[in-house]
Motif scaffolding. Structure first.
Motif, PDB file in Angstrom:
ATOM      1  N   ARG A   1       1.051  -1.190   0.047  1.00  0.00           N
ATOM      2  CA  ARG A   1       0.082  -0.030   0.044  1.00  0.00           C
ATOM      3  C   ARG A   1       0.678   1.395  -0.062  1.00  0.00           C
ATOM      4  O   ARG A   1       1.954   1.543   0.705  1.00  0.00           O
ATOM      5  N   GLU A   2       0.473   2.127  -0.969  1.00  0.00           N
ATOM      6  CA  GLU A   2       1.134   3.402  -0.942  1.00  0.00           C
ATOM      7  C   GLU A   2       0.111   4.379  -0.479  1.00  0.00           C
ATOM      8  O   GLU A   2      -0.815   4.742  -1.198  1.00  0.00           O
ATOM      9  N   GLU A   3       0.234   5.370   0.558  1.00  0.00           N
ATOM     10  CA  GLU A   3      -0.307   6.281   1.224  1.00  0.00           C
ATOM     11  C   GLU A   3       0.291   7.377   1.706  1.00  0.00           C
ATOM     12  O   GLU A   3       1.527   6.835   2.566  1.00  0.00           O
ATOM     13  N   ASN A   4      -0.080   8.505   1.570  1.00  0.00           N
ATOM     14  CA  ASN A   4       0.594   9.904   2.077  1.00  0.00           C
ATOM     15  C   ASN A   4       2.055   9.617   1.824  1.00  0.00           C
ATOM     16  O   ASN A   4       3.082   9.998   3.003  1.00  0.00           O
ATOM     17  N   GLY A   5       2.581   9.283   0.690  1.00  0.00           N
ATOM     18  CA  GLY A   5       4.040   9.210   0.523  1.00  0.00           C
ATOM     19  C   GLY A   5       5.038   8.125   1.256  1.00  0.00           C
ATOM     20  O   GLY A   5       6.040   7.959   0.881  1.00  0.00           O
ATOM     21  N   LYS A   6       4.260   7.217   1.713  1.00  0.00           N
ATOM     22  CA  LYS A   6       5.047   6.196   2.434  1.00  0.00           C
ATOM     23  C   LYS A   6       4.048   4.705   1.916  1.00  0.00           C
ATOM     24  O   LYS A   6       3.292   4.724   1.426  1.00  0.00           O
ATOM     25  N   ARG A   7       5.108   3.593   1.692  1.00  0.00           N
ATOM     26  CA  ARG A   7       4.956   2.327   1.200  1.00  0.00           C
ATOM     27  C   ARG A   7       4.717   1.496   2.457  1.00  0.00           C
ATOM     28  O   ARG A   7       5.680   1.446   3.270  1.00  0.00           O
ATOM     29  N   THR A   8       3.761   0.697   2.920  1.00  0.00           N
ATOM     30  CA  THR A   8       3.577  -0.272   3.811  1.00  0.00           C
ATOM     31  C   THR A   8       3.286  -1.538   3.287  1.00  0.00           C
ATOM     32  O   THR A   8       2.604  -1.729   2.111  1.00  0.00           O
ATOM     33  N   TYR A   9       3.447  -2.649   3.830  1.00  0.00           N
ATOM     34  CA  TYR A   9       3.358  -3.761   3.628  1.00  0.00           C
ATOM     35  C   TYR A   9       2.473  -4.761   4.923  1.00  0.00           C
ATOM     36  O   TYR A   9       2.847  -4.691   5.917  1.00  0.00           O
ATOM     37  N   GLY A  10       1.380  -5.308   4.377  1.00  0.00           N
ATOM     38  CA  GLY A  10       0.713  -6.189   5.315  1.00  0.00           C
ATOM     39  C   GLY A  10       0.310  -7.630   4.838  1.00  0.00           C
ATOM     40  O   GLY A  10       0.527  -8.128   3.702  1.00  0.00           O
ATOM     41  N   HIS A  11       0.709  -8.342   5.833  1.00  0.00           N
ATOM     42  CA  HIS A  11       0.704  -9.693   5.665  1.00  0.00           C
ATOM     43  C   HIS A  11      -0.795 -10.269   6.541  1.00  0.00           C
ATOM     44  O   HIS A  11      -0.859 -10.105   7.697  1.00  0.00           O
ATOM     45  N   ILE A  12      -1.668 -11.058   5.713  1.00  0.00           N
ATOM     46  CA  ILE A  12      -2.964 -11.339   6.245  1.00  0.00           C
ATOM     47  C   ILE A  12      -2.876 -12.871   6.163  1.00  0.00           C
ATOM     48  O   ILE A  12      -2.867 -13.621   5.173  1.00  0.00           O
ATOM     49  N   ASP A  13      -3.461 -13.563   7.155  1.00  0.00           N
ATOM     50  CA  ASP A  13      -3.783 -15.025   7.390  1.00  0.00           C
ATOM     51  C   ASP A  13      -5.144 -15.058   7.072  1.00  0.00           C
ATOM     52  O   ASP A  13      -6.102 -15.077   7.782  1.00  0.00           O
ATOM     53  N   MET A  14      -5.666 -15.620   5.981  1.00  0.00           N
ATOM     54  CA  MET A  14      -6.910 -15.819   5.570  1.00  0.00           C
ATOM     55  C   MET A  14      -7.823 -16.823   6.309  1.00  0.00           C
ATOM     56  O   MET A  14      -8.758 -17.061   6.229  1.00  0.00           O
ATOM     57  N   ARG A  15      -6.846 -17.787   7.017  1.00  0.00           N
ATOM     58  CA  ARG A  15      -7.298 -19.003   7.856  1.00  0.00           C
ATOM     59  C   ARG A  15      -8.007 -18.483   9.022  1.00  0.00           C
ATOM     60  O   ARG A  15      -8.594 -18.940   9.763  1.00  0.00           O
ATOM     61  N   LYS A  16      -7.537 -17.085   9.419  1.00  0.00           N
ATOM     62  CA  LYS A  16      -8.215 -16.634  10.566  1.00  0.00           C
ATOM     63  C   LYS A  16      -9.005 -15.368  10.466  1.00  0.00           C
ATOM     64  O   LYS A  16      -9.320 -14.972   9.419  1.00  0.00           O
ATOM     65  N   THR A  17      -9.687 -14.854  11.434  1.00  0.00           N
ATOM     66  CA  THR A  17     -10.464 -13.638  11.374  1.00  0.00           C
ATOM     67  C   THR A  17      -9.942 -12.394  12.114  1.00  0.00           C
ATOM     68  O   THR A  17     -10.538 -11.336  12.215  1.00  0.00           O
ATOM     69  N   ASP A  18      -9.061 -12.563  12.740  1.00  0.00           N
ATOM     70  CA  ASP A  18      -8.389 -11.492  13.662  1.00  0.00           C
ATOM     71  C   ASP A  18      -8.096 -10.214  12.778  1.00  0.00           C
ATOM     72  O   ASP A  18      -8.053  -9.026  13.333  1.00  0.00           O
ATOM     73  N   TRP A  19      -7.841 -10.520  11.450  1.00  0.00           N
ATOM     74  CA  TRP A  19      -7.617  -8.967  10.601  1.00  0.00           C
ATOM     75  C   TRP A  19      -8.853  -8.610  10.264  1.00  0.00           C
ATOM     76  O   TRP A  19      -8.501  -7.254   9.633  1.00  0.00           O
ATOM     77  N   PHE A  20      -9.999  -8.818  10.554  1.00  0.00           N
ATOM     78  CA  PHE A  20     -11.167  -8.157  10.357  1.00  0.00           C
ATOM     79  C   PHE A  20     -11.229  -6.537  10.712  1.00  0.00           C
ATOM     80  O   PHE A  20     -11.911  -6.013  10.157  1.00  0.00           O
ATOM     81  N   ASN A  21     -10.766  -6.724  11.878  1.00  0.00           N
ATOM     82  CA  ASN A  21     -10.627  -5.155  12.567  1.00  0.00           C
ATOM     83  C   ASN A  21      -9.225  -4.582  12.153  1.00  0.00           C
ATOM     84  O   ASN A  21      -8.930  -3.297  12.883  1.00  0.00           O
ATOM     85  N   SER A  22      -8.447  -4.736  11.156  1.00  0.00           N
ATOM     86  CA  SER A  22      -7.092  -4.317  11.035  1.00  0.00           C
ATOM     87  C   SER A  22      -7.388  -3.143   9.847  1.00  0.00           C
ATOM     88  O   SER A  22      -8.533  -3.161   9.276  1.00  0.00           O
ATOM     89  N   GLU A  23      -6.344  -2.375   9.434  1.00  0.00           N
ATOM     90  CA  GLU A  23      -6.273  -1.331   8.746  1.00  0.00           C
ATOM     91  C   GLU A  23      -6.324  -2.092   7.124  1.00  0.00           C
ATOM     92  O   GLU A  23      -6.627  -1.323   6.190  1.00  0.00           O
ATOM     93  N   TYR A  24      -6.264  -3.435   6.992  1.00  0.00           N
ATOM     94  CA  TYR A  24      -6.261  -3.863   5.850  1.00  0.00           C
ATOM     95  C   TYR A  24      -7.563  -4.859   5.465  1.00  0.00           C
ATOM     96  O   TYR A  24      -7.605  -5.607   4.334  1.00  0.00           O
ATOM     97  N   TYR A  25      -8.503  -4.662   6.279  1.00  0.00           N
ATOM     98  CA  TYR A  25      -9.797  -5.155   5.876  1.00  0.00           C
ATOM     99  C   TYR A  25     -10.416  -4.568   4.596  1.00  0.00           C
ATOM    100  O   TYR A  25     -11.118  -5.285   3.840  1.00  0.00           O
ATOM    101  N   TYR A  26     -10.432  -3.325   4.713  1.00  0.00           N
ATOM    102  CA  TYR A  26     -10.907  -2.513   3.413  1.00  0.00           C
ATOM    103  C   TYR A  26      -9.554  -2.083   2.801  1.00  0.00           C
ATOM    104  O   TYR A  26      -8.726  -1.609   3.301  1.00  0.00           O
ATOM    105  N   ILE A  27      -9.668  -2.458   1.447  1.00  0.00           N
ATOM    106  CA  ILE A  27      -8.499  -2.133   0.458  1.00  0.00           C
ATOM    107  C   ILE A  27      -8.836  -0.609   0.156  1.00  0.00           C
ATOM    108  O   ILE A  27      -9.729   0.203   0.338  1.00  0.00           O
ATOM    109  N   LYS A  28      -7.522  -0.305  -0.299  1.00  0.00           N
ATOM    110  CA  LYS A  28      -7.495   1.411  -0.676  1.00  0.00           C
ATOM    111  C   LYS A  28      -7.210   1.264  -2.209  1.00  0.00           C
ATOM    112  O   LYS A  28      -6.581   0.414  -2.656  1.00  0.00           O
ATOM    113  N   GLN A  29      -7.329   2.444  -2.847  1.00  0.00           N
ATOM    114  CA  GLN A  29      -7.171   2.502  -4.295  1.00  0.00           C
ATOM    115  C   GLN A  29      -5.832   2.420  -4.366  1.00  0.00           C
ATOM    116  O   GLN A  29      -4.831   2.882  -3.586  1.00  0.00           O
TER     117      GLN A  29
END
Length: 264
Positions: free
Chosen positions: A195-223
């Motif tokens: 993800r590139e946002e506000n001049g910074k690049r970040t990296y998220g790692h999601i384990d789809m076998r679980k649901t704990d990421w539902f409340n993370s910043e990566y649940y909704y994708i960004k343009q």
């Protein structure tokens, strides 16, 4: 001979088995209580294209601020063929306001307006305030939309590619659905989001076998998010050698036949 056949059957059984632990999504869902859905608003980024519609009590007074919008609508209305969807999207993009490297758009009369990092609602409020403060319009209403939102999905997935979308809130699951879901050999436990946002690049790692990421910043994708699906270990190991299950079985029985012929 019986030992060889027994060993062969055992090996094939092991090869053909995949555990639910590796394949199933949301394995802890039964342990989760009801949770609240929190909607978010994406922030405007460099290279976004905005359509802006301005209205007022006196419609004619708003016309100078709507030249781009009416050009786009006019082009959409005149398409009139089976390619109208693609044509209308191109028209909206061509006649929209491009966010430049400084985070500005250039509007008629108003000049440069700083929009970087703001939501569309915030830009609406900002333009309305500028119109009022400059005495341009009385009680204006401004509607702002991002018209070129897109995501790119790559890796071990059914339909890799770049996909446009128009929703304000699009989940990672919906994005993966655009691409036809992961292949059976795609790793469920490590979906990479760049993800590139506000001049910074970040990296998220999601384990789809679980649901704990539902409340993370990566649940909704960004343009402009990039989603990458890693292939699992067997898929990587087989690359360049035997690329599917049928080939593996065929190779095994070929080797077994040669062994039996040589040991007669």
């Amino acid at each position: 001979m019986k030992k060889i056949i027994s060993f062969a059957l055992l090996l094939l059984t092991l090869i053909s088995c995949s555990t639910k632990k590796d394949i199933h999504y949301f394995q802890d869902i039964k342990d989760k209580p009801e949770t609240k859905v929190i909607y978010t608003q994406n922030k405007i980024q460099v290279n976004d294209i905005l359509t802006i519609s301005v209205s007022a009590i006196n419609p004619e007074s708003a016309l100078p601020f709507n030249a781009n919008f009416y050009n786009a609508v006019g082009n959409v209305g005149s398409s009139g063929n089976s390619r109208s969807s693609g044509t209308s999207q191109n028209a909206m993009n061509l006649n929209g306001y491009l966010v430049n490297a400084d985070g500005n758009i250039s509007m008629p009369i108003l000049g440069n307006v700083q929009v970087l990092g703001k939501t569309t609602n915030e830009v609406e409020d900002l333009i309305e305030k500028i119109l009022i403060d400059q005495g341009q319009l009385t009680n204006p209403t401004v509607i702002v939309r991002v018209t070129n939102s897109k995501i790119t999905i790559l890796g071990d997935i059914s339909g890799p590619g770049t996909y446009p979308y128009f929703e304000q809130n699009l989940t990672l699951l919906q994005a993966i659905g655009f691409a036809g879901d992961l292949n059976i050999s795609g790793k469920r436990n490590d979906i990479l989001i760049i993800r590139e946002e506000n001049g910074k690049r970040t990296y998220g790692h999601i384990d789809m076998r679980k649901t704990d990421w539902f409340n993370s910043e990566y649940y909704y994708i960004k343009q402009n998010d990039i989603i990458y699906v890693y292939p699992n270990g067997p898929k990587v190991n087989s690359a360049g050698y035997i690329t599917n299950y049928t080939g593996l079985v065929s190779a095994f029985f070929t080797a077994l036949s040669i062994y039996l012929l040589l040991t007669k």
